[in-house]
Design a protein around this motif. Structure first.
Motif, PDB file in Angstrom:
ATOM      1  N   SER A 100       0.805  -1.225   0.000  1.00 28.44           N
ATOM      2  CA  SER A 100       0.000   0.000   0.000  1.00 28.44           C
ATOM      3  C   SER A 100       0.835   1.272   0.000  1.00 28.44           C
ATOM      4  N   ILE A 101       2.116   1.167   0.381  1.00 25.54           N
ATOM      5  CA  ILE A 101       2.958   2.373   0.460  1.00 25.54           C
ATOM      6  C   ILE A 101       4.107   2.317  -0.533  1.00 25.54           C
ATOM      7  N   ARG A 102       4.935   1.283  -0.409  1.00 27.92           N
ATOM      8  CA  ARG A 102       6.154   1.242  -1.221  1.00 27.92           C
ATOM      9  C   ARG A 102       5.898   0.877  -2.692  1.00 27.92           C
ATOM     10  N   MET A 103       5.175  -0.214  -2.930  1.00 29.15           N
ATOM     11  CA  MET A 103       5.024  -0.710  -4.301  1.00 29.15           C
ATOM     12  C   MET A 103       4.294   0.266  -5.224  1.00 29.15           C
ATOM     13  N   PRO A 104       3.182   0.884  -4.810  1.00 24.23           N
ATOM     14  CA  PRO A 104       2.541   1.827  -5.743  1.00 24.23           C
ATOM     15  C   PRO A 104       3.425   3.022  -6.064  1.00 24.23           C
ATOM     16  N   ARG A 105       4.176   3.523  -5.077  1.00 20.14           N
ATOM     17  CA  ARG A 105       5.077   4.649  -5.351  1.00 20.14           C
ATOM     18  C   ARG A 105       6.177   4.237  -6.322  1.00 20.14           C
ATOM     19  N   ILE A 106       6.741   3.060  -6.123  1.00 22.33           N
ATOM     20  CA  ILE A 106       7.787   2.568  -7.018  1.00 22.33           C
ATOM     21  C   ILE A 106       7.235   2.381  -8.428  1.00 22.33           C
ATOM     22  N   ALA A 107       6.034   1.806  -8.538  1.00 22.20           N
ATOM     23  CA  ALA A 107       5.434   1.569  -9.854  1.00 22.20           C
ATOM     24  C   ALA A 107       5.149   2.878 -10.575  1.00 22.20           C
ATOM     25  N   VAL A 108       4.593   3.861  -9.872  1.00 23.02           N
ATOM     26  CA  VAL A 108       4.310   5.166 -10.479  1.00 23.02           C
ATOM     27  C   VAL A 108       5.603   5.834 -10.946  1.00 23.02           C
ATOM     28  N   THR A 109       6.625   5.811 -10.091  1.00 22.22           N
ATOM     29  CA  THR A 109       7.897   6.448 -10.425  1.00 22.22           C
ATOM     30  C   THR A 109       8.549   5.781 -11.634  1.00 22.22           C
ATOM     31  N   LEU A 110       8.539   4.462 -11.643  1.00 19.28           N
ATOM     32  CA  LEU A 110       9.155   3.720 -12.742  1.00 19.28           C
ATOM     33  C   LEU A 110       8.437   3.980 -14.059  1.00 19.28           C
ATOM     34  N   LEU A 111       7.114   3.902 -14.046  1.00 15.42           N
ATOM     35  CA  LEU A 111       6.331   4.121 -15.269  1.00 15.42           C
ATOM     36  C   LEU A 111       6.457   5.563 -15.759  1.00 15.42           C
ATOM     37  N   ALA A 112       6.444   6.518 -14.827  1.00 20.30           N
ATOM     38  CA  ALA A 112       6.572   7.923 -15.226  1.00 20.30           C
ATOM     39  C   ALA A 112       7.934   8.196 -15.858  1.00 20.30           C
ATOM     40  N   GLY A 113       8.994   7.652 -15.281  1.00 16.38           N
ATOM     41  CA  GLY A 113      10.320   7.820 -15.868  1.00 16.38           C
ATOM     42  C   GLY A 113      10.410   7.213 -17.258  1.00 16.38           C
ATOM     43  N   MET A 114       9.789   6.046 -17.440  1.00 13.18           N
ATOM     44  CA  MET A 114       9.759   5.411 -18.764  1.00 13.18           C
ATOM     45  C   MET A 114       9.002   6.278 -19.769  1.00 13.18           C
ATOM     46  N   ALA A 115       7.854   6.809 -19.353  1.00 13.74           N
ATOM     47  CA  ALA A 115       7.051   7.638 -20.255  1.00 13.74           C
ATOM     48  C   ALA A 115       7.794   8.915 -20.645  1.00 13.74           C
ATOM     49  N   LEU A 116       8.460   9.545 -19.688  1.00 13.68           N
ATOM     50  CA  LEU A 116       9.214  10.764 -19.994  1.00 13.68           C
ATOM     51  C   LEU A 116      10.380  10.480 -20.935  1.00 13.68           C
ATOM     52  N   ALA A 117      11.059   9.362 -20.722  1.00 13.33           N
ATOM     53  CA  ALA A 117      12.179   8.999 -21.594  1.00 13.33           C
ATOM     54  C   ALA A 117      11.704   8.719 -23.014  1.00 13.33           C
ATOM     55  N   LEU A 118      10.597   7.996 -23.138  1.00 22.17           N
ATOM     56  CA  LEU A 118      10.051   7.712 -24.471  1.00 22.17           C
ATOM     57  C   LEU A 118       9.601   8.995 -25.154  1.00 22.17           C
ATOM     58  N   SER A 119       8.980   9.886 -24.393  1.00 25.27           N
ATOM     59  CA  SER A 119       8.566  11.176 -24.944  1.00 25.27           C
ATOM     60  C   SER A 119       9.772  11.970 -25.446  1.00 25.27           C
ATOM     61  N   GLY A 120      10.837  11.986 -24.655  1.00 21.53           N
ATOM     62  CA  GLY A 120      12.050  12.694 -25.068  1.00 21.53           C
ATOM     63  C   GLY A 120      12.677  12.099 -26.314  1.00 21.53           C
ATOM     64  N   ALA A 121      12.692  10.770 -26.404  1.00 16.17           N
ATOM     65  CA  ALA A 121      13.265  10.112 -27.588  1.00 16.17           C
ATOM     66  C   ALA A 121      12.480  10.473 -28.847  1.00 16.17           C
ATOM     67  N   ILE A 122      11.148  10.507 -28.730  1.00 17.75           N
ATOM     68  CA  ILE A 122      10.320  10.875 -29.884  1.00 17.75           C
ATOM     69  C   ILE A 122      10.565  12.326 -30.275  1.00 17.75           C
ATOM     70  N   LEU A 123      10.568  13.210 -29.297  1.00 10.00           N
ATOM     71  CA  LEU A 123      10.752  14.636 -29.582  1.00 10.00           C
ATOM     72  C   LEU A 123      12.104  14.910 -30.230  1.00 10.00           C
ATOM     73  N   GLN A 124      13.147  14.253 -29.748  1.00  9.66           N
ATOM     74  CA  GLN A 124      14.473  14.460 -30.334  1.00  9.66           C
ATOM     75  C   GLN A 124      14.525  13.970 -31.769  1.00  9.66           C
TER      76      GLN A 124
END
Length: 335
Positions: free
Chosen positions: A59-83
């Motif tokens: 309820s505390i650690r796993m959802p935060r880790i999952a959100v952080t991991l997915l958000a970092g992946m989405a931002l990286a993919l967005s940056g790769a497309i934009l570049q």
């Protein structure tokens, strides 16, 4: 032969990053307030934990880790497309104003519209997407020339201007707002991982699950768009259509990510660059690595920042900026 060697290298590097992500997850769960000791982690994962251990992990650690991991992946993919579509190695959704557009829309929605707690997590990515898309469209129009087409340097300059203007608009909006709502927006601006609950994971996951395969499907078009418009036209690529579709994908990914993590820049800049340096510039090879690298970078920044200063820690956005700021200056001087 060359292709087989490239695929083999891609697999080896991606597996290494996956192991690094797994190690960071274990460390993140095992340290800090309300931590779960390493020798109890496996038992809790298979269902033999106490009520407290289950609460901490699931309820505390796993959802935060999952959100952080997915958000970092989405931002990286967005940056790769934009570049790729802008042919500008300095393009990043945070630097060129897309994140600020999403933030302005979220601020207006949070301050002036009634909120339904049941749909709040699922509405935020859509609201952020609307603001980010409007901002991206304006940036595109201001940086496009009929004679020269998309001007990469002009895009960055226009984007920086929009980012500053929209950040100022957010400050104006919160200047007379209720202090509790101001606190939320201030955390968003600092890049604090606030959406640390399972509904935010489910609101973010579909965007990445759909747009990552689409980006890989469009890898050859991205390769050509990243080279030159004349080359792309000569090979039969529909420049305007593909560029607009890919731009929309990049905007959607960035908006979904920052709607639950706050204003985080530089992940979309650094992750693709590191991946390109390792695997080369062909999108079908470096994009999977960039996605994993982006997830790990944000997860690492959040893990370090959360445990560096008691009790609240340092927001992940600030930790990433400490690393990414000098890296951006290095690339600026290099280019």
């Amino acid at each position: 032969m060359i292709r087989a060697a490239s695929v083999q290298k891609q697999v080896i590097v991606c597996v290494t990053i996956l192991l690094l992500i797994a190690g960071t997850i274990v460390v993140g769960i095992s340290i800090g307030s309300g931590s779960l000791s390493f020798n109890r982690l496996l038992s809790t994962l298979i269902g033999n934990g106490t009520a407290k251990e289950n609460l901490v992990l699931f309820s505390i650690r796993m959802p935060r880790i999952a959100v952080t991991l997915l958000a970092g992946m989405a931002l990286a993919l967005s940056g790769a497309i934009l570049q790729g579509i802008t042919r500008n190695d300095l393009a990043d959704p945070g630097i060129i104003g897309i994140n600020a557009g999403a933030g302005a829309a979220i601020s207006a929605f949070f301050l002036y519209f009634p909120l339904d707690p049941k749909t709040f997590a699922y509405m935020l990515p859509l609201v952020a997407f609307g603001g980010a898309l409007a901002t991206a469209a304006l940036i595109y129009l201001f940086s496009y020339s009929k004679t020269k087409g998309m001007e990469p340097v002009k895009l960055v300059l226009v984007g920086v201007g929009f980012a500053l203007a929209l950040s100022g608009l957010m400050i104006v909006m919160i200047s007379g707002a209720d202090y509790r709502k101001v606190d939320f927006i201030a955390q968003w601006l600092a890049g604090n991982i606030w959406g640390a609950d399972w509904p935010f994971v489910w609101s973010l996951l579909p965007w990445l699950a759909i747009l990552l395969p689409y980006t890989l499907y469009k890898s050859n078009a991205l390769n050509l768009l990243a080279m030159d418009e004349a080359v792309a036209v000569g090979t039969g690529v529909s420049i305007n259509r593909d560029r607009l579709l890919l731009l929309g994908s990049a905007v959607a990914l960035a908006a979904a990510a920052v709607s639950v993590t706050g204003g985080i820049a530089f992940v979309g800049l650094m992750a693709p660059h590191i991946a390109k340096a390792i695997l080369g510039r062909r999108h079908q090879y470096f994009v999977p690595l960039a996605v994993l690298m982006g997830g790990w970078l944000l997860l690492f920044a959040d893990t370090v920042g959360r445990n560096l200063v008691d009790p609240a820690g340092i927001p992940a956005g600030i930790m990433v900026a400490i690393i990414g700021g000098p890296y951006f200056l290095y690339l600026l001087l290099k280019k």
